[in-house]
Design a protein around this motif. Structure first.
Motif, PDB file in Angstrom:
ATOM      1  N   GLU A  98       0.821  -1.209   0.000  1.00  0.00           N
ATOM      2  CA  GLU A  98       0.000   0.000   0.000  1.00  0.00           C
ATOM      3  C   GLU A  98       0.859   1.265   0.000  1.00  0.00           C
ATOM      4  O   GLU A  98       0.426   2.318  -0.478  1.00  0.00           O
ATOM      5  N   LEU A  99       2.078   1.168   0.496  1.00  0.00           N
ATOM      6  CA  LEU A  99       3.020   2.279   0.492  1.00  0.00           C
ATOM      7  C   LEU A  99       3.853   2.332  -0.792  1.00  0.00           C
ATOM      8  O   LEU A  99       4.708   3.208  -0.943  1.00  0.00           O
ATOM      9  N   GLY A 100       3.614   1.361  -1.699  1.00  0.00           N
ATOM     10  CA  GLY A 100       4.350   1.322  -2.954  1.00  0.00           C
ATOM     11  C   GLY A 100       5.728   0.717  -2.841  1.00  0.00           C
ATOM     12  O   GLY A 100       6.560   0.875  -3.749  1.00  0.00           O
ATOM     13  N   ILE A 101       5.989  -0.007  -1.757  1.00  0.00           N
ATOM     14  CA  ILE A 101       7.319  -0.580  -1.516  1.00  0.00           C
ATOM     15  C   ILE A 101       7.379  -2.060  -1.881  1.00  0.00           C
ATOM     16  O   ILE A 101       8.347  -2.509  -2.491  1.00  0.00           O
ATOM     17  N   ALA A 102       6.374  -2.828  -1.491  1.00  0.00           N
ATOM     18  CA  ALA A 102       6.296  -4.231  -1.905  1.00  0.00           C
ATOM     19  C   ALA A 102       5.540  -4.302  -3.230  1.00  0.00           C
ATOM     20  O   ALA A 102       4.494  -3.662  -3.389  1.00  0.00           O
ATOM     21  N   LYS A 103       6.086  -5.062  -4.174  1.00  0.00           N
ATOM     22  CA  LYS A 103       5.521  -5.110  -5.528  1.00  0.00           C
ATOM     23  C   LYS A 103       5.432  -6.549  -6.028  1.00  0.00           C
ATOM     24  O   LYS A 103       6.055  -7.451  -5.461  1.00  0.00           O
ATOM     25  N   SER A 104       4.670  -6.737  -7.090  1.00  0.00           N
ATOM     26  CA  SER A 104       4.424  -8.095  -7.590  1.00  0.00           C
ATOM     27  C   SER A 104       4.545  -8.162  -9.102  1.00  0.00           C
ATOM     28  O   SER A 104       4.454  -7.155  -9.808  1.00  0.00           O
ATOM     29  N   VAL A 105       4.765  -9.377  -9.562  1.00  0.00           N
ATOM     30  CA  VAL A 105       4.679  -9.716 -10.982  1.00  0.00           C
ATOM     31  C   VAL A 105       3.603 -10.779 -11.110  1.00  0.00           C
ATOM     32  O   VAL A 105       3.605 -11.755 -10.346  1.00  0.00           O
ATOM     33  N   GLU A 106       2.686 -10.607 -12.054  1.00  0.00           N
ATOM     34  CA  GLU A 106       1.606 -11.573 -12.267  1.00  0.00           C
ATOM     35  C   GLU A 106       1.746 -12.219 -13.639  1.00  0.00           C
ATOM     36  O   GLU A 106       2.054 -11.531 -14.621  1.00  0.00           O
ATOM     37  N   VAL A 107       1.505 -13.517 -13.694  1.00  0.00           N
ATOM     38  CA  VAL A 107       1.515 -14.252 -14.957  1.00  0.00           C
ATOM     39  C   VAL A 107       0.130 -14.854 -15.160  1.00  0.00           C
ATOM     40  O   VAL A 107      -0.380 -15.572 -14.293  1.00  0.00           O
ATOM     41  N   TRP A 108      -0.445 -14.549 -16.310  1.00  0.00           N
ATOM     42  CA  TRP A 108      -1.825 -14.951 -16.602  1.00  0.00           C
ATOM     43  C   TRP A 108      -1.872 -15.890 -17.794  1.00  0.00           C
ATOM     44  O   TRP A 108      -1.071 -15.784 -18.719  1.00  0.00           O
ATOM     45  N   GLN A 109      -2.830 -16.791 -17.755  1.00  0.00           N
ATOM     46  CA  GLN A 109      -3.109 -17.663 -18.907  1.00  0.00           C
ATOM     47  C   GLN A 109      -4.630 -17.802 -19.013  1.00  0.00           C
ATOM     48  O   GLN A 109      -5.275 -18.240 -18.048  1.00  0.00           O
ATOM     49  N   ASN A 110      -5.164 -17.381 -20.135  1.00  0.00           N
ATOM     50  CA  ASN A 110      -6.620 -17.403 -20.320  1.00  0.00           C
ATOM     51  C   ASN A 110      -7.339 -16.678 -19.184  1.00  0.00           C
ATOM     52  O   ASN A 110      -8.343 -17.158 -18.640  1.00  0.00           O
ATOM     53  N   ASP A 111      -6.806 -15.531 -18.825  1.00  0.00           N
ATOM     54  CA  ASP A 111      -7.379 -14.657 -17.791  1.00  0.00           C
ATOM     55  C   ASP A 111      -7.324 -15.257 -16.382  1.00  0.00           C
ATOM     56  O   ASP A 111      -7.970 -14.745 -15.467  1.00  0.00           O
ATOM     57  N   GLU A 112      -6.562 -16.313 -16.190  1.00  0.00           N
ATOM     58  CA  GLU A 112      -6.387 -16.907 -14.865  1.00  0.00           C
ATOM     59  C   GLU A 112      -4.970 -16.624 -14.375  1.00  0.00           C
ATOM     60  O   GLU A 112      -3.999 -16.745 -15.130  1.00  0.00           O
ATOM     61  N   LEU A 113      -4.860 -16.253 -13.096  1.00  0.00           N
ATOM     62  CA  LEU A 113      -3.549 -16.034 -12.495  1.00  0.00           C
ATOM     63  C   LEU A 113      -2.884 -17.388 -12.251  1.00  0.00           C
ATOM     64  O   LEU A 113      -3.326 -18.164 -11.406  1.00  0.00           O
ATOM     65  N   VAL A 114      -1.824 -17.686 -13.001  1.00  0.00           N
ATOM     66  CA  VAL A 114      -1.196 -19.008 -12.927  1.00  0.00           C
ATOM     67  C   VAL A 114       0.222 -18.975 -12.374  1.00  0.00           C
ATOM     68  O   VAL A 114       0.841 -20.018 -12.170  1.00  0.00           O
ATOM     69  N   GLY A 115       0.737 -17.800 -12.121  1.00  0.00           N
ATOM     70  CA  GLY A 115       2.080 -17.703 -11.574  1.00  0.00           C
ATOM     71  C   GLY A 115       2.401 -16.279 -11.183  1.00  0.00           C
ATOM     72  O   GLY A 115       1.664 -15.340 -11.523  1.00  0.00           O
ATOM     73  N   GLY A 116       3.480 -16.119 -10.453  1.00  0.00           N
ATOM     74  CA  GLY A 116       3.876 -14.770 -10.066  1.00  0.00           C
ATOM     75  C   GLY A 116       4.922 -14.771  -8.973  1.00  0.00           C
ATOM     76  O   GLY A 116       5.352 -15.831  -8.493  1.00  0.00           O
ATOM     77  N   LEU A 117       5.328 -13.587  -8.586  1.00  0.00           N
ATOM     78  CA  LEU A 117       6.278 -13.401  -7.499  1.00  0.00           C
ATOM     79  C   LEU A 117       6.043 -12.044  -6.869  1.00  0.00           C
ATOM     80  O   LEU A 117       5.384 -11.173  -7.439  1.00  0.00           O
ATOM     81  N   TYR A 118       6.610 -11.864  -5.673  1.00  0.00           N
ATOM     82  CA  TYR A 118       6.540 -10.555  -5.028  1.00  0.00           C
ATOM     83  C   TYR A 118       7.843 -10.291  -4.286  1.00  0.00           C
ATOM     84  O   TYR A 118       8.632 -11.206  -4.026  1.00  0.00           O
TER      85      TYR A 118
END
Length: 213
Positions: A123-143
């Motif tokens: 919420e402070l903009g310090i922790a961030k994420s990467v999202e990986v989608w397949q057919n509009d489903e979240l299938v992977g990621g990291l933070y």
């Protein structure tokens, strides 16, 4: 080993144990977490343990400027099997990292208190994420935690083959474009080594941490 009180303080990282444990206790407040990362320290503990603070003698890292994506993974990226976004669904990424089943691992080190603490950092903009989608489903990621010149990766997940790898290399490409000095992967594991991460000494890491781009 140092036992933390309510005082916002960490001992010098040179006092860490052989394994890298520096301190026990304290809390996961935003202020303490930020102080920790700026000093090369991170929390890592199981659900039934006190908070453990680490600064290992060897640090697993990636240099974005020098990173070469494996040909097989480059082919996956070029085939557009996945869509990659940045910082669009942090809460779902960390939740999936928390609940995903991992081979040889009992439970999770992402406790509910840690989940809530990193949401506050997001919420402070310090922790961030990467999202990986397949057919509009979240299938992977990291933070992870973004220090402006170093990105401290915390955890990643994958529901389908190669999704977390795509998150990993997509982050590295973004860090390279934005002139980051390191992707900090914290501690060695075989999977990270296969992805191209390598170890540097704590002293070398701290020098880079204190430097500017």
């Amino acid at each position: 080993m140092y036992f933390l009180s309510k005082e916002l303080y960490f001992p010098p990282v040179s006092e860490a144990s052989y394994e890298g444990i520096l301190a026990v206790g304290g809390d996961l407040s935003t202020e303490r977490l930020l102080l920790a990362y700026k000093k090369g320290i991170f929390p890592w503990f199981e659900e039934d343990e006190p908070i453990l603070w680490w600064s290992p003698p060897q640090r697993m890292v990636v240099d974005p400027k020098e990173y070469k994506i494996a040909k097989s993974l480059r082919n996956i990226l070029n085939r557009k099997i996945f869509e990659v976004t940045f910082n669009q669904n942090f809460s779902e990424v960390i939740k999936n990292c928390q609940i995903i089943k991992r081979k040889g691992q009992q439970g999770t080190w992402i406790t509910d208190s840690m989940y809530e603490s990193y949401l506050k950092l997001h919420e402070l903009g310090i922790a961030k994420s990467v999202e990986v989608w397949q057919n509009d489903e979240l299938v992977g990621g990291l933070y992870g935690v973004d220090l402006g010149h170093i990105f401290c990766g915390e955890s990643m997940f994958s529901k389908v083959p190669n999704a977390s790898k795509v998150a990993f290399v997509s982050l590295i490409e973004k860090l390279k474009q934005e002139n980051y000095l390191l992707l900090d992967c914290q501690v060695h594991n075989d999977h990270l080594e296969k992805l191209g991460a390598f170890e540097i000494s704590r002293d070398t890491y701290l020098k880079i941490l204190k430097s500017q781009r």
